[in-house]
Design a protein around this motif. Structure first.
Motif, PDB file in Angstrom:
ATOM      1  N   PRO A 112     115.875  39.341 -25.139  1.00 36.74           N
ATOM      2  CA  PRO A 112     116.964  39.603 -26.093  1.00 36.74           C
ATOM      3  C   PRO A 112     116.428  39.833 -27.508  1.00 36.74           C
ATOM      4  O   PRO A 112     117.007  40.606 -28.278  1.00 36.74           O
ATOM      5  N   MET A 113     115.305  39.195 -27.838  1.00 35.86           N
ATOM      6  CA  MET A 113     114.687  39.406 -29.152  1.00 35.86           C
ATOM      7  C   MET A 113     113.958  40.750 -29.186  1.00 35.86           C
ATOM      8  O   MET A 113     113.996  41.447 -30.200  1.00 35.86           O
ATOM      9  N   PHE A 114     113.311  41.104 -28.074  1.00 37.07           N
ATOM     10  CA  PHE A 114     112.654  42.425 -28.007  1.00 37.07           C
ATOM     11  C   PHE A 114     113.679  43.529 -28.290  1.00 37.07           C
ATOM     12  O   PHE A 114     113.387  44.519 -28.940  1.00 37.07           O
ATOM     13  N   LYS A 115     114.894  43.335 -27.766  1.00 34.36           N
ATOM     14  CA  LYS A 115     115.958  44.326 -28.013  1.00 34.36           C
ATOM     15  C   LYS A 115     116.166  44.521 -29.519  1.00 34.36           C
ATOM     16  O   LYS A 115     116.369  45.633 -29.988  1.00 34.36           O
ATOM     17  N   LEU A 116     116.090  43.430 -30.273  1.00 36.14           N
ATOM     18  CA  LEU A 116     116.277  43.519 -31.727  1.00 36.14           C
ATOM     19  C   LEU A 116     115.056  44.131 -32.426  1.00 36.14           C
ATOM     20  O   LEU A 116     115.185  44.747 -33.476  1.00 36.14           O
ATOM     21  N   TRP A 117     113.896  43.920 -31.846  1.00 34.47           N
ATOM     22  CA  TRP A 117     112.664  44.374 -32.502  1.00 34.47           C
ATOM     23  C   TRP A 117     112.386  45.856 -32.278  1.00 34.47           C
ATOM     24  O   TRP A 117     111.714  46.488 -33.090  1.00 34.47           O
ATOM     25  N   ILE A 118     112.817  46.349 -31.124  1.00 38.47           N
ATOM     26  CA  ILE A 118     112.397  47.701 -30.732  1.00 38.47           C
ATOM     27  C   ILE A 118     113.486  48.714 -31.074  1.00 38.47           C
ATOM     28  O   ILE A 118     114.623  48.591 -30.629  1.00 38.47           O
TER      29      ILE A 118
END
Ligand code: A5A
Length: 470
Positions: A112-118
């Motif tokens: 879910p954090m990768f979604k925000l980062w990418i």
């Protein structure tokens, strides 16, 4: 005294305690205490793992607690883990609105954090790792370092890519990295593609490293998973391509736990205790004075001079009051690779007596000849001997089988069976043991082809491993 290594299970249980790796008396099943000596070994082994990963991954830290809705999002993944999750349900006396899971692994914490980062293709590839504890409510027999309910040294790497091919390339990179790690530890391994029914929950496919323990059972000492875009679709991880489209990302993850240390102890050890490769030994060199009344000073003086000369290595000058025999025993148990002894005769001649943990013979060397380069050469030779012995052992525990009766016999004789079967017949092998999967790479030290004729139906087959497993 240790039980003979032939009785592997008892030997393992005892060596872990007597060599002061772990205290196994902690009153919760599957949880153990790292003792200072064991923890130092862990630190040295994991320093290598970090060094390898730091070449092109970044280290991160994600929280231990995962909210229930996040953990439950990927249906295949949660099906695989639901019986193993520990839950935090209260804060003090207050029931929590959303239950929190103790991470069994961190896909659902990270993604879910990768979604925000990418955002864009320029953010890719993303390669991170963390070394943390994870919790799994294991129902199989728990054992220190091998099957834990709190895995204390879980190295998990997670990567994100633009395409399936790039993810596949990363899988190959990760396999290369793990090969380098286990070669550094002189641990022989077999690499299999796990069967469909036994892949990591949520993965497209899983590649596993297995080593063969002294009792013929295999231990899975690392896995590499191609997750394709399965998790990206669930967690909505998308990036903007150079021409402005939006595309799901492709992911991999790969993990190693303290099982690497279990294998190090088990594969190289002998009836006297641990045998550690020089690079990871908490004590690399021990100096033992052999004292006779009236001649102590000269001996102690040469010992101190030697200790000085060896600065930079992890050296113990054991001038305690114990008898030399007791000192030999203690440091052999702890796997110290190089031992120096100095008695009155040696002091007189300005010599030292050298022996290596894995060999019986002793020999004398002039004090002035001892150098850093010489120690490093000895360390390298010791590693090579450990490797040769470990490979010999592994080979002796592999049976190449022509039919299923031979598979049954091999398992009976505590060996790993390798047999050619086709995809359709693979599952039939479960009648004989655990199916490790299709061999992915031929080990350098094993003379086999990866393809042959299916031993069950006669069609084109692949080399498949069957074993009893830990
Ligand atoms: N996220 C991926 C990397 C993952 O969790 N893969 S895994 O489930 O296969 O675990 C990675 C490695 O951790 C395994 O190959 C095994 O060597 C080790 N491992 C898994 N469960 C363990 C346990 N209960 N005790 C000790 N080691 C364990």
């Amino acid at each position: 005294m240790l039980p003979p290594k032939e009785n592997f299970s008892e030997w393992y249980h005892e060596v872990i305690q007597q060599a002061e790796i772990m205290d196994i008396r902690y009153p919760v099943k599957g949880l153990y205490v790292w003792l200072p000596f064991g923890f130092k070994l862990r630190q040295l082994v994991y320093a290598k793992l970090r060094e390898l990963l730091d070449r092109d991954h970044q280290e991160v830290y994600f929280p231990t607690l995962i909210p229930e809705d996040m953990l439950m999002k990927e249906s295949e993944h949660i099906k695989g883990f639901e019986d193993e999750v520990y839950w935090v349900t209260h804060g003090g006396l207050e029931p929590l609105d959303v239950k929190l899971a103790l991470r069994p692994t961190s896909e659902t914490a990270m993604y879910p954090m990768f979604k925000l980062w990418i955002r864009s293709h320029a953010d890719l590839p993303l390669k991170v790792y963390q070394i943390v504890n994870v919790f799994r409510y294991e129902t199989k027999h728990t054992r220190p370092l091998i099957r834990l309910r709190e895995v204390t040294s879980f190295k998990e790497a997670h990567t994100v890519h633009r395409t399936y091919e790039e993810a596949e390339e990363q899988v190959r990179e990760a396999v290369k990295l793990y090969k380098e790690f286990y070669e550094f530890l002189a641990i022989p391994y077999l690499i299999f593609r796990r069967p469909e029914w036994d892949k990591f929950p949520g993965a497209d496919y899983t590649i596993a490293f297995d080593t063969i323990m002294p009792d013929g059972r295999t231990l899975q000492i690392g896995t590499v998973h191609n997750l394709a875009d399965n998790f990206a679709k669930t967690f909505d991880i998308k990036y903007e391509t150079p021409n402005g489209d939006h595309s799901y990302a492709y992911q991999t993850c790969y993990g190693i736990s303290e099982r690497c240390i279990a294998s190090l102890i088990s594969i190289h050890g002998d009836d006297l205790g641990l045998i550690l490769p020089f690079e990871v030994a908490p004590v690399q060199i021990v100096i033992i004075p052999i004292l006779y009344k009236g001649k102590e000073e000269k001996v102690l003086e040469l010992c101190r001079k030697l200790h000085d000369k060896l600065k930079g290595f992890r050296v113990v000058f054991d001038d305690s009051d114990e008898r030399p025999g007791a000192k030999y025993y203690k440091w052999e148990l702890k796997g110290v690779p190089i031992r120096f002894e100095i008695g009155p005769k040696e002091a007189e001649k300005n010599e030292v007596v050298v022996s290596f943990r894995d060999e019986k013979k002793k020999f004398a060397v002039a004090f002035d000849e001892i150098s850093k380069e010489m120690i490093e050469k000895w360390a390298k030779e010791l590693k090579e001997r450990l490797k040769v012995k470990a490979v010999e052992n592994a080979k002796s525990k592999i049976a190449i089988c022509g039919n299923v009766d031979e598979v049954a016999e091999a398992i009976e004789n505590r060996k790993v069976a390798l047999v050619y079967v086709c995809e359709d017949c693979e599952r039939e092998l479960e009648n004989y043991g655990s199916v490790l999967g299709r061999m992915e790479e031929k080990p350098e030290w094993l003379d086999v082809n990866l393809e042959g004729t299916c031993a069950i139906c006669g069609r084109k087959g692949y080399l498949v491993g069957v074993a009893k497993t830990y």
